[in-house]
Every structure is written in C-alpha cells, then in structure tokens.
Design a protein around this motif. Structure first.
Motif, PDB file in Angstrom:
ATOM      1  N   GLY A   1       0.662  -1.159  -0.215  1.00  0.00           N
ATOM      2  CA  GLY A   1      -0.016  -0.129  -0.138  1.00  0.00           C
ATOM      3  C   GLY A   1       0.817   1.329  -0.012  1.00  0.00           C
ATOM      4  N   GLY A   2       2.161   1.225  -0.292  1.00  0.00           N
ATOM      5  CA  GLY A   2       2.975   2.342  -0.204  1.00  0.00           C
ATOM      6  C   GLY A   2       3.307   2.852  -1.563  1.00  0.00           C
ATOM      7  N   GLN A   3       3.562   4.159  -1.782  1.00  0.00           N
ATOM      8  CA  GLN A   3       4.190   4.722  -2.673  1.00  0.00           C
ATOM      9  C   GLN A   3       5.786   4.897  -3.047  1.00  0.00           C
ATOM     10  N   GLY A   4       6.213   4.444  -4.347  1.00  0.00           N
ATOM     11  CA  GLY A   4       7.465   4.546  -4.402  1.00  0.00           C
ATOM     12  C   GLY A   4       8.128   6.160  -4.347  1.00  0.00           C
ATOM     13  N   GLU A   5       9.427   6.152  -4.415  1.00  0.00           N
ATOM     14  CA  GLU A   5       9.925   7.611  -4.401  1.00  0.00           C
ATOM     15  C   GLU A   5       9.699   8.563  -5.434  1.00  0.00           C
ATOM     16  N   GLY A   6       9.721   7.949  -6.665  1.00  0.00           N
ATOM     17  CA  GLY A   6       9.435   8.705  -7.788  1.00  0.00           C
ATOM     18  C   GLY A   6       7.957   9.325  -7.796  1.00  0.00           C
ATOM     19  N   HIS A   7       6.969   8.737  -7.326  1.00  0.00           N
ATOM     20  CA  HIS A   7       5.535   9.309  -7.314  1.00  0.00           C
ATOM     21  C   HIS A   7       5.816  10.289  -6.127  1.00  0.00           C
ATOM     22  N   GLU A   8       6.517  10.388  -4.981  1.00  0.00           N
ATOM     23  CA  GLU A   8       6.530  11.210  -4.203  1.00  0.00           C
ATOM     24  C   GLU A   8       6.948  12.633  -4.535  1.00  0.00           C
TER      25      GLU A   8
ATOM     26  N   PRO B   1      -1.690   7.026 -10.029  1.00  0.00           N
ATOM     27  CA  PRO B   1      -2.472   5.677  -9.153  1.00  0.00           C
ATOM     28  C   PRO B   1      -2.268   5.567  -7.797  1.00  0.00           C
ATOM     29  N   ASN B   2      -3.396   5.280  -6.808  1.00  0.00           N
ATOM     30  CA  ASN B   2      -3.445   5.205  -5.734  1.00  0.00           C
ATOM     31  C   ASN B   2      -2.481   6.544  -4.674  1.00  0.00           C
ATOM     32  N   ALA B   3      -2.510   7.442  -5.289  1.00  0.00           N
ATOM     33  CA  ALA B   3      -1.882   8.616  -4.653  1.00  0.00           C
ATOM     34  C   ALA B   3      -2.869   8.944  -3.344  1.00  0.00           C
ATOM     35  N   GLU B   4      -4.265   8.468  -3.267  1.00  0.00           N
ATOM     36  CA  GLU B   4      -5.135   8.720  -2.187  1.00  0.00           C
ATOM     37  C   GLU B   4      -4.570   8.292  -0.841  1.00  0.00           C
ATOM     38  N   ASP B   5      -3.771   7.047  -1.056  1.00  0.00           N
ATOM     39  CA  ASP B   5      -3.314   6.513  -0.011  1.00  0.00           C
ATOM     40  C   ASP B   5      -2.778   7.380   1.040  1.00  0.00           C
ATOM     41  N   ARG B   6      -1.842   8.454   0.472  1.00  0.00           N
ATOM     42  CA  ARG B   6      -1.136   9.285   1.343  1.00  0.00           C
ATOM     43  C   ARG B   6      -1.474  10.721   1.465  1.00  0.00           C
ATOM     44  N   ALA B   7      -2.982  10.807   1.121  1.00  0.00           N
ATOM     45  CA  ALA B   7      -3.473  12.177   1.409  1.00  0.00           C
ATOM     46  C   ALA B   7      -3.976  12.208   2.946  1.00  0.00           C
ATOM     47  N   ARG B   8      -3.567  13.112   3.648  1.00  0.00           N
ATOM     48  CA  ARG B   8      -3.756  13.179   5.105  1.00  0.00           C
ATOM     49  C   ARG B   8      -4.720  14.207   5.361  1.00  0.00           C
ATOM     50  N   ARG B   9      -4.780  15.336   4.765  1.00  0.00           N
ATOM     51  CA  ARG B   9      -5.960  16.326   5.065  1.00  0.00           C
ATOM     52  C   ARG B   9      -6.271  16.876   3.676  1.00  0.00           C
ATOM     53  N   VAL B  10      -7.556  16.857   3.430  1.00  0.00           N
ATOM     54  CA  VAL B  10      -7.863  17.242   1.962  1.00  0.00           C
ATOM     55  C   VAL B  10      -9.103  18.280   2.135  1.00  0.00           C
ATOM     56  N   THR B  11      -8.822  19.515   1.012  1.00  0.00           N
ATOM     57  CA  THR B  11      -9.966  20.297   1.207  1.00  0.00           C
ATOM     58  C   THR B  11     -10.610  20.418  -0.079  1.00  0.00           C
TER      59      THR B  11
END
Length: 320
Positions: free
Chosen positions: A214-221, A235-245
């Motif tokens: 469920g983790g993202q690679g460094e390139g996506h970071e 893809p799957n960037a929503e995994d790491r969103a902590r606060r969203v407006t």
C-alpha cells in the motif's frame, strides 16, 4: 488539477448508490449516506457479502430525509416501487453491525414485506436515530452512520485504470467504478489523452510504484509534490493524502479501504462473480497489516457543500 468527477450517496447500506452533481457533506459523511440499513429479524445487518441481491435495490431519499423510495432493478418489474414515509419517532430496536450494538428505528411492516420479497429472506428496514453518535477509528477519528468504517470513501479514476490494466493483462474483464462503492471519485489529467484523463501507464512500466504494502515509490513522491496539484493522475496517490480540502469542506485521512467480498458482486446483476478483482489486487495491493487495500476512508473535519468539478487539494501528505 485534481477534481471531483462523481459524488455517490448510498442511502440504504448495501443497496445501490445515487450519483449526484452536488451534495451536502455532514459530520457523518454525505447527507443521508448509509442512514438506513436492512437487517434480519434478529437485528443483524444484511450485506452484499451474504445477500448480493441488495445491489438490485435502488433507493432514493428526499432532500429533507422524510421520504424514502425503494425500487428494484431485478429486470422483472414484479416488485413495484415502494414509498416510505420515514419515521424517527417509532420505538428503537437493537441492531448488530459487525458485532457492535447500535440502535435503529424500524420503518414498518410494509417496508419489511417489500424487502423480504425482493431479497427472498425475512428482513426489516431501520433508520439511524437522531441521537446516533457513532465514532469511527482511524488516523483521524470521525463520525458515521451505518457505514462499515469511516464516513467518506474516496477513490481516484487513475487507481481504477491501473487495476483494470493489470486485470486485462491477466485476461480478466475490466470493472466499473461501482464495484468499489466510493462516495467521492477524483480524477487528474497530468497531460495524458487517454480514457479518464489517464492512459493506464502513467509514463511507467505498468507498475504504480507500490511495494506491495500500500506504499508509494519515491518517484511518485517527487512527482506528487511538483505536479501542480494534479496528484489524482497518479494511481493510488489517495493512500497518502492526510488532509484534503474540497471547496470549504475538509476531510481527514482515517485509514486505507480494506476490500472484501462485496467487490466480487456484479452490481447490475446482484450476483457474486469471482475471483476478481481481489485476485489481481492481491498481486500488488497487499497491506502490511493484512488484506488488500484500494482507496481510502476519510473522516469529516469541516462540513460543507461538494460539487462535481470542485478542485480537490491535498493540504498534508503522509506515508502510505
């Protein structure tokens, strides 16, 4: 830019959703979302895991929540349409949701008879009481009606595009978004010309940078933070969103969405198909804590109005 492309409310837990162009986000999620629940005669909640025909029931609730309409998409037309005048004053009864005890307001014998006929098993309909104050756990805890866990389920089209690409590589048919029953669907463009603003490859070799947990690679970071806000194209960037407006509303990450056998149910047919998508998800979306994950659950920090087309801005990122 990441934008809302669909808003879906599921008035009756386990039943079909209603797509909307605008929705009110309350402290417990989209207004009326999972505010009703079908139960057995002994109060245990019904789920598509055991009763896939729930998917054939098409509920619609009035804006003020005082009227619920139930229709069946079984193809026979034999069940007709039922209109329920919602009551909040009837006696409460005990209900069981994943072994946790809650209260529900029974909506009467007519609704019970209609549901029992459609599902082929004795059932009753209950509504969340006004005093219901269920707290759900997570990175940021929140409130919820009868949802499994977390008030809001957010999923990106890019995540589904990648899953469908991987399924096609296995010779499996692709799936539509409704298999995953999200509340908020987001999309980004990232300069692509393909379907859903994404060509399914994202400029990579067919992998989304996940390490299988469920983790993202460094390139996506790097690309996330330098993409000008177009994070939803990944893809799957929503995994790491902590606060969203979204507009004047704010969501806080609760947990990743662990997927279950409901994803095996073809929503249009109300029948369980297997083993996809769980088989393919297991090949690249296994969580370190067990199970497979796809999408994320969010709690409501600040209520507000949501609309299709609204920009979705990630104010804080974290690790998956």
């Amino acid at each position: 830019m990441a934008n809302v492309t669909d808003l879906i409310c599921y008035p009756v837990k386990g039943c079909a959703g209603t797509s909307m162009s605008d929705a009110l986000l309350t402290p417990a999620g989209l207004a009326h979302d999972r505010s009703f629940m079908v139960i057995s005669e002994d109060g245990i909640f019904r789920t598509q895991r055991r009763d896939p025909r729930l998917a054939l029931i098409r509920p619609a609730v009035s804006t003020d929540g005082t009227r619920l309409t139930l229709d069946s998409a079984d193809g026979t037309g034999s069940f007709g349409t039922l209109c329920v005048d919602v009551t909040t004053s009837a006696p409460r009864r005990d209900v069981d949701l994943f072994g946790a005890a809650f209260q529900g307001i029974d909506q009467g014998d007519e609704a019970a008879a209609w549901l029992s006929e459609v599902l082929g098993t004795p059932s009753r309909l209950v509504r969340v009481p006004p005093e219901h104050d269920r707290v759900t756990d997570g990175w940021i805890p929140g409130r919820s009606g009868y949802a499994d866990s977390g008030a809001v389920h957010l999923l990106s089209r890019a995540s589904l595009t990648l899953l469908n690409q991987r399924m096609a590589e296995r010779g499996a048919p692709t799936l539509s978004m409704n298999r995953f029953r999200p509340n908020i669907v987001v999309d980004g463009h990232d300069g692509h010309d393909g379907h859903d603003g994404h060509d399914g490859h994202d400029g990579h070799d067919g992998h989304d940078g996940h390490d299988g947990h469920g983790g993202q690679g460094e390139g996506h970071e790097v690309r996330d933070r330098d993409s000008g806000g177009d994070w939803a194209a990944l893809p799957n960037a929503e995994d790491r969103a902590r606060r969203v407006t979204i507009g004047d509303a704010e969501l806080g990450f609760a947990k990743l969405a662990v997927r279950c056998a409901v994803t095996l149910v073809e929503q249009e047919a109300g029948e369980r198909r297997g083993p996809e998508p769980l088989r393919t998800l297991a090949s690249y979306r296994r969580a370190a804590s067990g199970g497979v994950v796809f999408g994320a659950k969010f709690s409501v920090i600040t209520p507000g109005k949501l609309s299709v087309g609204d920009e979705v801005v990630v104010q804080e990122w974290g690790d998956a």
